[in-house]
Design an enzyme around this catalytic site. Structure first.
Site, PDB file in Angstrom:
ATOM      1  CB  SER A 197      -0.889   0.006   1.244  1.00  0.00           C
ATOM      2  OG  SER A 197      -0.069   0.206   2.400  1.00  0.00           O
ATOM      3  CG  ASP A 249      -3.324  -3.131  -1.817  1.00  0.00           C
ATOM      4  OD1 ASP A 249      -4.214  -3.348  -2.657  1.00  0.00           O
ATOM      5  OD2 ASP A 249      -3.469  -3.357  -0.586  1.00  0.00           O
ATOM      6  N   GLY A 262      -9.793  -5.019   6.916  1.00  0.00           N
ATOM      7  CA  GLY A 262      -9.703  -4.964   8.383  1.00  0.00           C
ATOM      8  C   GLY A 262     -10.446  -6.096   9.052  1.00  0.00           C
ATOM      9  CG  ASN A 271      -2.316  -5.992   5.372  1.00  0.00           C
ATOM     10  OD1 ASN A 271      -1.270  -6.482   5.806  1.00  0.00           O
ATOM     11  ND2 ASN A 271      -2.562  -4.691   5.464  1.00  0.00           N
TER      12      ASN A 271
HETATM   13  P1  13P Z   1      -7.560  -7.391   4.754  1.00  0.00           P
HETATM   14  O1  13P Z   1      -6.582  -6.519   5.508  1.00  0.00           O
HETATM   15  O2  13P Z   1      -8.937  -7.266   5.261  1.00  0.00           O
HETATM   16  O3  13P Z   1      -7.084  -8.775   4.651  1.00  0.00           O
HETATM   17  O4  13P Z   1      -7.623  -6.788   3.261  1.00  0.00           O
HETATM   18  C1  13P Z   1      -6.454  -6.745   2.508  1.00  0.00           C
HETATM   19  C2  13P Z   1      -6.686  -6.059   1.221  1.00  0.00           C
HETATM   20  O5  13P Z   1      -7.742  -6.161   0.627  1.00  0.00           O
HETATM   21  C3  13P Z   1      -5.589  -5.266   0.663  1.00  0.00           C
HETATM   22  O6  13P Z   1      -5.979  -4.514  -0.441  1.00  0.00           O
END
Ligand code: 13P
Length: 284
Positions: A50, A82, A181, A232
């Site tokens: 990101s 990302d 999240g 993530n």
């Molecule tokens: P999560 O953190 O909910 O797994 O999502 C990750 C994501 O979509 C990164 O773009």
């Protein structure tokens, strides 16, 4: 092996009805854990970075870590921006060595999203770099960006088809009810949207917010046509829990390796379980 574009493995995933995981890289331990899991399970994977993580690690370290992972493992690995927010950041990443970029134009109008994504696709493709676009808005929190689940809007299949036709993206993130999240309760995923879009366009359908989604829902999303799933938060939670456990047990610990090693091991397990669920084991 050098870093590769997502087109090296996403078409095969689509064809074979499995998904390749995007695991976000936030520091050295994430890079090592994800690579270790990939090596053990012979799975291709995508390092998602990101803009916040890029700021934290610095672009040179980010590219160097991903290149080291590709060299050490011999696996097909994509280094992917990302939720890129602009043409400029996408170009900066490509110049630095990223093999894939996402442009998230979902906060723009539909027409502007098409126009801006198209510009990036044209330049990125000329350099062999794959591009992911986004339609609809995905709720939840990532970095410092939060969006209430109720305000998130689902992707419309007819718009997704036109978006693909006009932009030529390689992968398309469509908002289908997952969120970034930690979930409060279970997500309500609109598998019918995935199915309709996947049947109509050749681009890989991307499911964001893969953390905390029950196994059977992940399986159903893949069956409906999702070929890339992003994770993530589950790594962050598992890594931090392992660190907390070490520090809570012994307040005298000061060597970071004493708590970062268990954190890294915990993340290896998370990534291995996701690769297994996604069906990408042995596909490298
Ligand atoms: P999560 O953190 O909910 O797994 O999502 C990750 C994501 O979509 C990164 O773009």
């Amino acid at each position: 092996m050098p870093l590769v574009s997502m087109n090296e493995f996403l078409p095969a995933a689509r064809e074979g009805k499995y998904a390749v995981g995007q695991f976000n890289m936030n520091n050295l331990e994430f890079a090592q854990a994800i690579t270790q899991a990939g090596i053990e399970l012979k799975s291709p994977f995508i390092f998602g970075v990101s803009e916040g993580a890029l700021k934290y690690m610095g672009i040179e370290f980010t590219v160097a870590l991903a290149e080291a992972a590709a060299k050490q493992s011999g696996l097909p690995i994509a280094l992917h921006l990302d939720h890129g927010s602009s043409f400029e950041v996408a170009m900066k990443c490509i110049r630095a060595g990223f093999s894939s970029v996402m442009f998230d134009g979902s906060h723009h109008s539909f027409e502007d999203n098409i126009r801006l994504t198209k510009e990036i696709v044209k330049t990125a493709h000329a350099m062999g770099v794959s591009v992911e676009g986004e339609l609809g808005t995905i709720g939840g929190t990532e970095d410092d960006i939060s969006l209430d689940a109720e305000k998130a809007s689902l992707a419309k299949p007819e718009e997704a088809i036109r978006f693909y036709e006009e932009t030529g993206v390689d992968a398309l993130a469509i908002a289908v009810g997952t969120a970034h999240g930690v979930y409060v309760g279970e997500p309500k995923i609109h598998f019918d949207i995935i199915e309709q879009v996947a049947a109509a366009i050749p681009a890989a359908i991307v499911l964001h917010g893969g953390s905390g989604v029950p196994d059977e829902m992940l399986r159903a999303a893949i069956k409906a046509g999702a070929a890339k799933i992003n994770v993530n938060t589950e790594n962050q939670v598992a890594g931090t829990a392992a660190i907390r456990e070490v520090l809570n047990k012994d307040s005298k610990v000061y060597d970071p390796r004493k708590y970062l090693t268990p954190a890294r091991n915990a993340m290896v397990e998370v990534v291995k379980s996701k690769m297994t669920q996604f069906g990408s084991v042995g596909k490298a």
